[in-house]
Design a protein around this motif. Structure first.
Motif, PDB file in Angstrom:
ATOM      1  N   MET A  47       0.846  -1.169   0.000  1.00 37.41           N
ATOM      2  CA  MET A  47       0.000   0.000   0.000  1.00 37.41           C
ATOM      3  C   MET A  47       0.895   1.237   0.000  1.00 37.41           C
ATOM      4  O   MET A  47       1.775   1.387   0.835  1.00 37.41           O
ATOM      5  N   SER A  48       0.634   2.153  -0.916  1.00 41.86           N
ATOM      6  CA  SER A  48       1.480   3.334  -1.013  1.00 41.86           C
ATOM      7  C   SER A  48       1.230   4.273   0.168  1.00 41.86           C
ATOM      8  O   SER A  48       0.174   4.245   0.802  1.00 41.86           O
ATOM      9  N   GLN A  49       2.210   5.093   0.434  1.00 43.50           N
ATOM     10  CA  GLN A  49       2.142   6.021   1.565  1.00 43.50           C
ATOM     11  C   GLN A  49       1.024   7.049   1.356  1.00 43.50           C
ATOM     12  O   GLN A  49       0.330   7.405   2.305  1.00 43.50           O
ATOM     13  N   THR A  50       0.851   7.512   0.125  1.00 41.77           N
ATOM     14  CA  THR A  50      -0.185   8.503  -0.168  1.00 41.77           C
ATOM     15  C   THR A  50      -1.573   7.916   0.046  1.00 41.77           C
ATOM     16  O   THR A  50      -2.439   8.556   0.640  1.00 41.77           O
ATOM     17  N   PHE A  51      -1.791   6.693  -0.430  1.00 43.09           N
ATOM     18  CA  PHE A  51      -3.087   6.039  -0.271  1.00 43.09           C
ATOM     19  C   PHE A  51      -3.407   5.830   1.207  1.00 43.09           C
ATOM     20  O   PHE A  51      -4.536   6.029   1.645  1.00 43.09           O
ATOM     21  N   LYS A  52      -2.389   5.462   1.963  1.00 42.17           N
ATOM     22  CA  LYS A  52      -2.560   5.251   3.401  1.00 42.17           C
ATOM     23  C   LYS A  52      -2.924   6.563   4.093  1.00 42.17           C
ATOM     24  O   LYS A  52      -3.791   6.597   4.965  1.00 42.17           O
ATOM     25  N   LYS A  53      -2.276   7.647   3.682  1.00 47.98           N
ATOM     26  CA  LYS A  53      -2.563   8.955   4.263  1.00 47.98           C
ATOM     27  C   LYS A  53      -3.978   9.410   3.914  1.00 47.98           C
ATOM     28  O   LYS A  53      -4.664   9.998   4.751  1.00 47.98           O
ATOM     29  N   VAL A  54      -4.412   9.136   2.684  1.00 48.25           N
ATOM     30  CA  VAL A  54      -5.775   9.494   2.280  1.00 48.25           C
ATOM     31  C   VAL A  54      -6.798   8.702   3.101  1.00 48.25           C
ATOM     32  O   VAL A  54      -7.784   9.262   3.588  1.00 48.25           O
ATOM     33  N   LEU A  55      -6.576   7.419   3.285  1.00 48.78           N
ATOM     34  CA  LEU A  55      -7.498   6.607   4.082  1.00 48.78           C
ATOM     35  C   LEU A  55      -7.532   7.061   5.538  1.00 48.78           C
ATOM     36  O   LEU A  55      -8.601   7.078   6.165  1.00 48.78           O
ATOM     37  N   THR A  56      -6.388   7.417   6.060  1.00 45.26           N
ATOM     38  CA  THR A  56      -6.320   7.870   7.448  1.00 45.26           C
ATOM     39  C   THR A  56      -7.104   9.162   7.646  1.00 45.26           C
ATOM     40  O   THR A  56      -7.702   9.371   8.683  1.00 45.26           O
ATOM     41  N   ASN A  57      -7.097  10.010   6.646  1.00 42.68           N
ATOM     42  CA  ASN A  57      -7.739  11.326   6.752  1.00 42.68           C
ATOM     43  C   ASN A  57      -8.964  11.464   5.859  1.00 42.68           C
ATOM     44  O   ASN A  57      -9.339  12.581   5.495  1.00 42.68           O
ATOM     45  N   LEU A  58      -9.601  10.359   5.504  1.00 41.93           N
ATOM     46  CA  LEU A  58     -10.721  10.403   4.556  1.00 41.93           C
ATOM     47  C   LEU A  58     -11.858  11.302   5.041  1.00 41.93           C
ATOM     48  O   LEU A  58     -12.414  12.072   4.258  1.00 41.93           O
ATOM     49  N   GLU A  59     -12.194  11.220   6.324  1.00 44.58           N
ATOM     50  CA  GLU A  59     -13.278  12.050   6.848  1.00 44.58           C
ATOM     51  C   GLU A  59     -12.936  13.533   6.731  1.00 44.58           C
ATOM     52  O   GLU A  59     -13.787  14.351   6.362  1.00 44.58           O
ATOM     53  N   LEU A  60     -11.694  13.866   7.045  1.00 42.74           N
ATOM     54  CA  LEU A  60     -11.271  15.267   6.934  1.00 42.74           C
ATOM     55  C   LEU A  60     -11.305  15.751   5.493  1.00 42.74           C
ATOM     56  O   LEU A  60     -11.687  16.895   5.223  1.00 42.74           O
ATOM     57  N   ILE A  61     -10.933  14.895   4.572  1.00 47.88           N
ATOM     58  CA  ILE A  61     -10.941  15.252   3.155  1.00 47.88           C
ATOM     59  C   ILE A  61     -12.368  15.494   2.677  1.00 47.88           C
ATOM     60  O   ILE A  61     -12.652  16.487   1.988  1.00 47.88           O
ATOM     61  N   ILE A  62     -13.277  14.608   3.056  1.00 46.97           N
ATOM     62  CA  ILE A  62     -14.682  14.761   2.655  1.00 46.97           C
ATOM     63  C   ILE A  62     -15.281  16.023   3.269  1.00 46.97           C
ATOM     64  O   ILE A  62     -15.949  16.805   2.579  1.00 46.97           O
ATOM     65  N   ALA A  63     -15.048  16.227   4.575  1.00 42.98           N
ATOM     66  CA  ALA A  63     -15.582  17.418   5.244  1.00 42.98           C
ATOM     67  C   ALA A  63     -15.005  18.694   4.624  1.00 42.98           C
ATOM     68  O   ALA A  63     -15.737  19.668   4.418  1.00 42.98           O
ATOM     69  N   SER A  64     -13.724  18.679   4.304  1.00 40.94           N
ATOM     70  CA  SER A  64     -13.091  19.849   3.690  1.00 40.94           C
ATOM     71  C   SER A  64     -13.664  20.125   2.302  1.00 40.94           C
ATOM     72  O   SER A  64     -13.914  21.284   1.943  1.00 40.94           O
ATOM     73  N   ALA A  65     -13.873  19.074   1.525  1.00 41.35           N
ATOM     74  CA  ALA A  65     -14.460  19.241   0.191  1.00 41.35           C
ATOM     75  C   ALA A  65     -15.864  19.838   0.292  1.00 41.35           C
ATOM     76  O   ALA A  65     -16.235  20.724  -0.500  1.00 41.35           O
ATOM     77  N   CYS A  66     -16.627  19.375   1.267  1.00 44.12           N
ATOM     78  CA  CYS A  66     -17.984  19.911   1.456  1.00 44.12           C
ATOM     79  C   CYS A  66     -17.954  21.380   1.857  1.00 44.12           C
ATOM     80  O   CYS A  66     -18.775  22.177   1.390  1.00 44.12           O
ATOM     81  N   ILE A  67     -16.996  21.756   2.702  1.00 41.41           N
ATOM     82  CA  ILE A  67     -16.870  23.171   3.100  1.00 41.41           C
ATOM     83  C   ILE A  67     -16.458  24.028   1.904  1.00 41.41           C
ATOM     84  O   ILE A  67     -16.936  25.147   1.740  1.00 41.41           O
ATOM     85  N   ILE A  68     -15.591  23.492   1.057  1.00 43.40           N
ATOM     86  CA  ILE A  68     -15.169  24.226  -0.139  1.00 43.40           C
ATOM     87  C   ILE A  68     -16.360  24.457  -1.066  1.00 43.40           C
ATOM     88  O   ILE A  68     -16.556  25.561  -1.574  1.00 43.40           O
ATOM     89  N   VAL A  69     -17.175  23.418  -1.261  1.00 43.24           N
ATOM     90  CA  VAL A  69     -18.364  23.556  -2.115  1.00 43.24           C
ATOM     91  C   VAL A  69     -19.336  24.562  -1.504  1.00 43.24           C
ATOM     92  O   VAL A  69     -19.871  25.432  -2.207  1.00 43.24           O
ATOM     93  N   THR A  70     -19.555  24.473  -0.195  1.00 38.21           N
ATOM     94  CA  THR A  70     -20.464  25.407   0.475  1.00 38.21           C
ATOM     95  C   THR A  70     -19.999  26.844   0.295  1.00 38.21           C
ATOM     96  O   THR A  70     -20.776  27.718  -0.125  1.00 38.21           O
TER      97      THR A  70
END
Length: 161
Positions: free
Chosen positions: A1-24
């Motif tokens: 498993m690549s380091q980037t993929f692992k980091k994305v999975l670890t922070n998936l909730e933050l990424i989704i919440a941030s994307a939603c705030i950006i759209v808002t």
């Protein structure tokens, strides 16, 4: 498993919440500009911005719970001896598991009722917005199980909780 993929999975909730705030933020800003300069607005932007904001709040709450970033008052627990501290930590974990599990159960009921109600402008089911509650508290219930098991294992090994 690549380091980037692992980091994305670890922070998936933050990424989704941030994307939603950006759209808002983008939709609200765009709608303000449209109303100010063109004297017209985007009729659906308020509904989509509200939905994204709701998702960012609930998914962000799950992210905060996962990273233990919520505010807590642990002054009394810190005054206890190590044995009581372990027991109280496990008790709090168990109580949070019960609360999060119960809210997940209530969210299922709420979601089943919200399918029938359409949004005022777009006419889509409000279940798309309400499902953020179910996703958030399901994640928190899973994290509660993880924290409880981890603290029990630490306690059995004699480590500090």
């Amino acid at each position: 498993m690549s380091q980037t993929f692992k980091k994305v999975l670890t922070n998936l909730e933050l990424i989704i919440a941030s994307a939603c705030i950006i759209v808002t933020t983008s939709l609200v800003l765009l709608n303000v500009v449209m109303r100010y300069f063109f004297k017209t607005g985007i009729y659906w932007s308020e509904e989509v911005a509200t939905a994204c904001f709701v998702w960012s709040v609930f998914i962000g709450a799950a992210a905060g719970y996962k990273h233990k970033a919520h505010v807590g008052v642990d002054m009394l627990i810190n005054l206890c001896n190590p044995t009581w501290k372990k027991l109280l930590t496990i008790a709090v974990d168990a109580i949070l598991l019960l609360i999060n599990g119960y809210i997940t159960y209530i969210a299922v009921i709420y979601l089943s009722l919200s399918y029938k109600k359409p949004t005022p402008v777009l006419g889509i089911s409000t279940a798309y917005i309400s499902s953020s509650i179910l996703v958030s508290f399901s994640l928190m219930t899973i994290y509660s199980i993880y924290f409880l098991v981890k603290d029990i294992r630490k306690s059995n090994k004699g480590g500090a909780v």
